[in-house]
Motif scaffolding. Structure first.
Motif, PDB file in Angstrom:
ATOM      1  N   ASP A  66       0.813  -1.226   0.000  1.00 46.30           N
ATOM      2  CA  ASP A  66       0.000   0.000   0.000  1.00 46.30           C
ATOM      3  C   ASP A  66       0.843   1.270   0.000  1.00 46.30           C
ATOM      4  O   ASP A  66       0.519   2.235  -0.704  1.00 46.30           O
ATOM      5  CB  ASP A  66      -0.936   0.019   1.210  1.00 46.30           C
ATOM      6  N   ARG A  67       1.890   1.311   0.802  1.00 44.30           N
ATOM      7  CA  ARG A  67       2.646   2.561   0.902  1.00 44.30           C
ATOM      8  C   ARG A  67       3.335   2.917  -0.410  1.00 44.30           C
ATOM      9  O   ARG A  67       3.534   4.093  -0.714  1.00 44.30           O
ATOM     10  CB  ARG A  67       3.654   2.494   2.041  1.00 44.30           C
ATOM     11  N   GLU A  70       0.568   4.421  -2.518  1.00 46.04           N
ATOM     12  CA  GLU A  70       0.271   5.766  -2.026  1.00 46.04           C
ATOM     13  C   GLU A  70       1.367   6.758  -2.385  1.00 46.04           C
ATOM     14  O   GLU A  70       1.113   7.962  -2.485  1.00 46.04           O
ATOM     15  CB  GLU A  70       0.063   5.718  -0.513  1.00 46.04           C
TER      16      GLU A  70
END
Length: 655
Positions: A66-67, A70
């Motif tokens: 996810d990071r 993002e």
């Protein structure tokens, strides 16, 4: 012994990790995205219990996927799947992989899996294996990956030990010239483990076109629900990451060679993320935009750390390969993958390179591919013999690092840290210790005898580095008995070796592989170094066999390079002469057996103990981890052709 000082920047790094440990590891923890950032480095609760970053909370799947999305890197390749078995090649971006993982995490959630539950994963080398592992991490479940194709009995004891709520599997795996159906093995394993009494509630099956069998074939046998992966995924709601404590287990991984009483290594979440993150940057010099090809299996620790978690935590691209180093279709398979995907790193086992060397000693296949992107080769799993090291080092022209670590440690104890500086390589050495691993040489009483050239037991001062095992699943006492009781204050690695005058560690083999010939302790690794210098020998193993007079004597088993034709008696005489020239007559070496293949585990470790038991006529049990059980039968047959040179023979036979 003082801190090794083989370079310029490395001594500064290793000294700081020892002298200012807390600040060093809190700085390393900055590379991780925390839900709750830790303020403490380590909680040393007792001599046998410690926890890294005890007040921190995080989610490892979020850090792996996810990071990066993002941060605007969602379109970059996260996972490349290359199957030599089916011809399939696919690239999966970070955003795509995150979405697949989130949806399958929803499947697990719908099956009742919550944080702390165990999920057993029994899958081939396909993207689903990576997805299932990360999906467990996403919701705080503890995964236990079992090598696809393990026998039903071995699968059953792991089910009984881990007590998973869900099993995730496939219709089967593909090997050269054969199909391995998994579902009958899972069914039988569940029967052995007690059906519903095992704690398993659901079996999720991913169908595979090339392999017969589906969840529908088993309906709801034994009161356990068998469900189709695709159908469940279609109606699942994607799950968000669930933060867990740093010390909460990420996975259980059973050590290779376990039989009736499995030994499940427990890995934490926060320490592992920090340790792996440090290793990827500072040892592999790996980060966003880089591609790594780790030729292993997700069932082993190498697959966990350097196919799945390490590369994705670092934000790079990882290659998942379903195939072999030779035979799928030729000994150029690795070079094709490195060239096709512009890989910066190759991580593999020495046994894979020896297999390539045996089939293509002149590296003819290598010339067909552009490997200009390759910067280094890292080896683990079995000691690298100097002859093969020189062969591949000269052939590739990049640093070849025989780094050393174990299932238990999770990442490298010793390595050449290319991300810090490129140290001079030494054939036969695993280079130098990494931060968090204070590696010492101790005698049989646990006394520190660390000094250049002094051989003994390799032990590591406690506590171990972030990411090393927390314990053994279900048994704190077994953790102590297995690793901490032999040398109080140390972790016993089970390996023997020595440092040289530059602080490089030489791991000469398992302590079980040290043989005692008439009171003289000899390392089988030293003897094997000699045998591999013979131009006809592709690979070898030396074991200590029973001798009425000397207690033990050394016996050699060798495979030949492709196309080599030898007279057995001449080869035996040459090898005897070489051992006596390099080691001396004390080795009492005179038995040479030529074999087609050596018995190995699927991770490439030679089964020396089993070989010794066979030769000595002892009862033996073939480990479930063996790559090919038929090799044992061939070994027994080959023993009838063992060439034994007279004890006093020291002749040189011209070639």
């Amino acid at each position: 012994m003082s801190v090794p000082r083989p370079g310029d920047r490395y001594p500064e790094v290793i000294s700081r990790s020892i002298e200012d440990r807390d600040a060093f590891w809190l700085d390393a923890a900055e590379s991780v995205s925390w839900e709750t950032r830790p303020t403490r480095t380590i909680d040393e609760r007792s001599a046998s219990e410690w926890r890294w970053f005890p007040d921190g909370r995080l989610n490892v799947c979020y850090n792996a996927l996810d990071r990066h999305v993002e941060a605007g890197r969602g379109a970059e390749a996260a996972l490349i799947y290359d199957s030599a078995m089916t011809g399939t090649r696919a690239s999966i971006s970070y955003e795509q992989l995150r979405d697949h993982v989130a949806r399958f995490a929803g499947v697990l959630h719908d099956a009742g899996v919550v944080a702390g539950d165990r999920v057993l994963i029994y899958l081939p080398m396909t993207p689903e294996a990576v997805i299932a592992m990360l999906a467990c991490a996403r919701i705080g479940a503890i995964h236990s990956v079992v090598f696809g194709g393990f026998a039903a009995n071995e699968l059953a004891v792991r089910i009984a030990d881990a007590k998973p709520r869900v099993i995730v599997t496939s219709s089967g795996g593909l090997e050269p010239n054969r199909v391995v159906e998994y579902l009958p093995l899972v069914q039988r394993a569940l029967e052995i483990a007690g059906g519903p009494e095992s704690g398993v509630e659901t079996v999720i099956v991913r169908d595979r076109d090339a392999v017969p069998g589906s969840a529908a074939d088993y309906a709801d046998e034994q009161g356990i629900a068998w469900r189709d992966w695709a159908e469940l995924e279609d109606r699942a709601t994607p799950a968000d990451p669930v933060p867990v404590r740093s010390e909460d287990p990420l996975y259980i991984l059973y050590t290779s060679g376990t039989t009736g009483s499995p030994k499940g290594v427990v890995r934490d979440s926060g320490g592992y993320a920090v340790g792996l993150g440090w290793a990827m940057r500072n040892i592999y010099d790996f980060g966003p935009g880089d591609t790594i090809f780790t030729a292993s299996d997700v069932g082993w620790v190498v697959g966990h750390s350097f196919i799945v978690y390490g590369p994705l935590l670092a934000g790079g691209t990882t290659v998942l390969y379903e195939g072999k180093p030779v035979g799928t279709p030729d000994p150029g398979a690795f070079w094709r993958i490195l060239s096709s995907y512009g890989a910066k790193m190759l991580s593999t086992a020495p046994t894979a390179l020896r297999a390539i060397r045996r089939e293509d000693p002149e590296l003819v296949e290598l010339a067909k591919y552009d490997l200009s992107s390759l910067r280094a080769v890292y080896l683990a799993g079995e000691r690298m013999d100097p002859e093969t090291w020189h062969w591949i080092n000269d052939g590739l022209g990049v640093p070849v690092v025989d780094h050393w670590w174990q299932t238990e440690t999770g990442w490298m104890i010793c390595a050449n840290p290319l991300g810090i500086e490129t140290l001079p390589s030494k054939a036969g050495s695993t280079s130098v210790p990494m931060p968090g691993f204070d590696v010492r040489i101790v005698d049989s009483k646990g006394e520190d005898i660390t000094a250049p050239g002094v051989e003994g037991n390799i032990a590591i001062r406690l506590p171990l580095a972030p990411g090393a095992l927390l314990g053994i699943w279900g048994s704190e006492q077994r953790f102590v008995d297995s690793y901490l009781s032999a040398f109080p204050g140390y972790y016993a690695t089970g390996d023997a070796g020595h440092y040289d005058e530059d602080g490089y560690l030489f791991v000469m083999g398992r302590t079980d592989d040290v043989i005692n010939v008439a009171g003289h302790r000899l390392s089988t690794g030293s003897l094997e170094e000699v045998l591999t210098q013979h131009p006809a020998v592709a690979e070898c193993a030396v074991i200590g066999v029973h001798d009425e007079l000397k207690g033990q004597r050394a016996a050699g088993f060798v495979t030949l390079k492709h196309g080599e034709e030898v007279v057995r008696e001449e080869l035996a005489a040459e090898l005897v002469r070489m051992v006596r020239e390099h080691i001396g007559p004390v080795a009492a070496f005179r038995d040479v057996t030529i074999v087609e293949r050596l018995p190995k585990t699927r991770s490439g470790k030679i089964l020396r103990k089993t070989m010794r038991q066979i030769v000595d006529g002892e009862e033996y049990r073939v480990p479930a981890t063996i790559e090919d059980p038929t090799v044992i039968d061939a070994l027994i047959e080959a023993l009838g052709d063992t060439v034994s040179a007279p004890p006093t023979q020291a002749v040189s036979v011209p070639r």
